[in-house]
Scaffold this active site. Sequence first.
Site, PDB file in Angstrom:
ATOM      1  N   SER A 294     -15.019   4.062   8.832  1.00  0.00           N
ATOM      2  CA  SER A 294     -14.852   2.840   9.613  1.00  0.00           C
ATOM      3  C   SER A 294     -16.158   2.059   9.735  1.00  0.00           C
ATOM      4  O   SER A 294     -16.148   0.915  10.180  1.00  0.00           O
ATOM      5  CB  SER A 294     -14.346   3.180  11.022  1.00  0.00           C
ATOM      6  OG  SER A 294     -15.274   4.007  11.703  1.00  0.00           O
TER       7      SER A 294
ATOM      8  N   HIS B  19      -9.213   2.166   4.798  1.00  0.00           N
ATOM      9  CA  HIS B  19      -9.475   2.359   6.230  1.00  0.00           C
ATOM     10  C   HIS B  19      -8.180   2.231   7.014  1.00  0.00           C
ATOM     11  O   HIS B  19      -7.636   1.147   7.180  1.00  0.00           O
ATOM     12  CB  HIS B  19     -10.505   1.333   6.730  1.00  0.00           C
ATOM     13  CG  HIS B  19     -10.834   1.507   8.177  1.00  0.00           C
ATOM     14  ND1 HIS B  19     -11.105   0.453   9.019  1.00  0.00           N
ATOM     15  CD2 HIS B  19     -10.921   2.629   8.939  1.00  0.00           C
ATOM     16  CE1 HIS B  19     -11.334   0.915  10.235  1.00  0.00           C
ATOM     17  NE2 HIS B  19     -11.233   2.229  10.211  1.00  0.00           N
TER      18      HIS B  19
ATOM     19  N   GLU C 288      -7.097  -1.386   5.633  1.00  0.00           N
ATOM     20  CA  GLU C 288      -8.099  -2.230   4.986  1.00  0.00           C
ATOM     21  C   GLU C 288      -8.445  -1.600   3.635  1.00  0.00           C
ATOM     22  O   GLU C 288      -8.928  -0.473   3.573  1.00  0.00           O
ATOM     23  CB  GLU C 288      -9.352  -2.333   5.858  1.00  0.00           C
ATOM     24  CG  GLU C 288      -9.116  -3.114   7.142  1.00  0.00           C
ATOM     25  CD  GLU C 288     -10.333  -3.169   8.039  1.00  0.00           C
ATOM     26  OE1 GLU C 288     -10.595  -4.235   8.626  1.00  0.00           O
ATOM     27  OE2 GLU C 288     -11.033  -2.135   8.182  1.00  0.00           O
TER      28      GLU C 288
ATOM     29  N   ASN D  69     -13.348  -4.007  12.477  1.00  0.00           N
ATOM     30  CA  ASN D  69     -14.471  -3.546  13.288  1.00  0.00           C
ATOM     31  C   ASN D  69     -15.606  -4.557  13.361  1.00  0.00           C
ATOM     32  O   ASN D  69     -16.350  -4.594  14.346  1.00  0.00           O
ATOM     33  CB  ASN D  69     -14.985  -2.204  12.773  1.00  0.00           C
ATOM     34  CG  ASN D  69     -14.127  -1.054  13.251  1.00  0.00           C
ATOM     35  OD1 ASN D  69     -13.348  -1.188  14.177  1.00  0.00           O
ATOM     36  ND2 ASN D  69     -14.264   0.095  12.608  1.00  0.00           N
TER      37      ASN D  69
END
Length: 297
Positions: free
Chosen positions: A131, A152, A164, A202
């Site tokens: 991440s 991800h 992702e 993120n």
Amino acid sequence: MLARTSALARNVMVLGGGTMGAGISQVAAVAGHTVRLVDLSESVLGKSKAGIEKSLTRVAGKKYKETPAEGEAWVKSVMGNIEFQTDSVKAVRESDLVIEAIVENLDIKNKVWSMLDKEAPEETIFASNTSSLAIKDMAVSTSRPDRFGGLHFFSPVPMMKLVEVVSTEQTSKSTTEALTAFSKDIGKTPIACKDTKGFVVNRLLVPLLMEAIRMVERGDASIEDIDTAMKLGAGHPMGPLMLSDAIGNDVIDSIIHGWHKETPEDPLFNPSPLLSQMVADGKLGIKAGKGWYSKDA
């Protein structure tokens, strides 16, 4: 065994039997893939197996409410698609996709990738569930940077639809296409990301959480009022500090320290002394039973 759901279905090795690895294994097995879940610890694998079976049983209870015998058969069939192993070398030799979901430590990951690279078939694709770490920094430990990307997932994996799909400058088009097809095949919605800090989610989320933490640090507003403001004023289902507790305050602290180390001149990535102290005090959030919303926080 369940019927394969597409021509691109793969023999998948999932490395790491924690929450994420178990979740990834579950959704791949439900989609009909042959999954080898690998961890060094038999104890961890035992917990993974029990957790996956419990999750599937819960799904079956809803899906086969009127025909429980069919639900039991479905759970047994899905579990039959998963092998729980401690031998990573044997597993990787029989896999054409490896998804890594181990500790967020680049040195440890690269030692594992380097070892697996020597044993995996040439055509095997490697993907990390990281991440916060750069995919390119892992790909360099292998001889297959063109067959190395990121997948991800989000927790809890069986419920969260997004994946992702991360490509470096060296990731081949065919690798990106294969990872995207796999994501769709297991019922997820993939988005394409470049190999930048935090990818998409993120990169947007962590700075938001950090600014909420800094507001508490400065005394700008209370924890409760900050969360209420974002829920009622911005339509967020959960406030940023409650979300930090849910993700894990140690995870947020680790990510921001890593980004700060890479780009110390960017104030967006400055760590928070308050957050770091909370982590040192064991106030990690929901998993520790105390965090922003504990009595002694």
